[in-house]
Design a protein around this motif. Structure first.
Motif, PDB file in Angstrom:
ATOM      1  N   LEU A  55       0.856  -1.191   0.000  1.00 57.76           N
ATOM      2  CA  LEU A  55       0.000   0.000   0.000  1.00 57.76           C
ATOM      3  C   LEU A  55       0.889   1.238   0.000  1.00 57.76           C
ATOM      4  O   LEU A  55       2.012   1.193   0.518  1.00 57.76           O
ATOM      5  N   GLU A  73     -12.021   0.780   2.119  1.00 59.06           N
ATOM      6  CA  GLU A  73     -11.407   1.059   3.419  1.00 59.06           C
ATOM      7  C   GLU A  73     -10.133   0.248   3.600  1.00 59.06           C
ATOM      8  O   GLU A  73     -10.006  -0.857   3.074  1.00 59.06           O
ATOM      9  N   LEU A  74      -9.203   0.819   4.365  1.00 63.49           N
ATOM     10  CA  LEU A  74      -7.972   0.115   4.704  1.00 63.49           C
ATOM     11  C   LEU A  74      -8.168  -0.597   6.030  1.00 63.49           C
ATOM     12  O   LEU A  74      -8.745  -0.022   6.960  1.00 63.49           O
ATOM     13  N   GLN A  98      -6.470  -3.254   1.539  1.00 64.31           N
ATOM     14  CA  GLN A  98      -7.677  -2.489   1.222  1.00 64.31           C
ATOM     15  C   GLN A  98      -8.820  -3.452   0.916  1.00 64.31           C
ATOM     16  O   GLN A  98      -8.638  -4.445   0.232  1.00 64.31           O
TER      17      GLN A  98
END
Length: 180
Positions: A55, A73-74, A98
């Motif tokens: 990421l 969303e992470l 994610q």
């Protein structure tokens, strides 16, 4: 050789003394990351450090995942895949990914291209860097209580592969709000 190592050690000692204001915070960040992220299953300090290219974010704020997770969303979760052949130390490790697919979404695979709800999400590599074969995830509908997660790097080990698979909701440690 020994003399050269001694000179190198003296150089770094002098460098660290001269620029202590730079090296001290870096050492603190490394110590915090190693002691909290990789050892403590429930971190007391909610800072998250990502040292991998999976990421683009390196530091984030870890929050409990109380409300239902949303696409994009992470999250941080405890890995529970079938990697005994090529990565036995990965079992139980916290991973930072994610959310790309939610329960009820349809996963399809065309060759090595993986799609969620008809949208391509990534190309699955055929082999690991060490040469172990990687099978793509099986097509189908994501069952309740599971998530499809993925890193942004093409080399990330994530739900594109059967060995990683879908993530069970109870393995999610929390949401991540990226800081930088």
């Amino acid at each position: 050789m020994k003399r050269r190592l001694l000179e190198h050690a003296r150089f770094w000692r002098a460098e660290c003394q001269r620029r202590w204001w730079l090296y001290l915070p870096l050492a603190g960040i490394w110590a915090l990351a190693l002691s909290r992220l990789f050892v403590d299953p429930q971190p007391q300090i909610p800072l998250l450090f990502n040292w991998t290219p999976s990421l683009p974010y390196r530091v984030g704020w870890l929050q409990p995942a109380v409300a239902p997770l949303q696409r994009g969303e992470l999250i941080v979760y405890r890995f529970n895949g079938a990697t005994a052949d090529f990565a036995p130390g990965l079992q139980g490790q916290p991973l930072f990914k994610q959310v790309r697919g939610l329960p009820g979404d349809h996963i399809s695979v065309q060759g090595r291209q993986v799609s969620v709800n008809g949208q391509p999400v990534g190309l699955a590599k055929p082999f690991t860097a060490s040469g172990h074969a990687l099978a793509t995830i099986r097509p189908g509908v994501i069952p309740p209580g599971q998530l499809y997660v993925q890193g942004t790097s093409p080399d990330a080990f994530d739900s594109r592969y059967q060995a990683s698979g879908l993530v069970r909701a109870e393995h999610v440690i929390g949401r991540v709000r990226p800081l930088w």
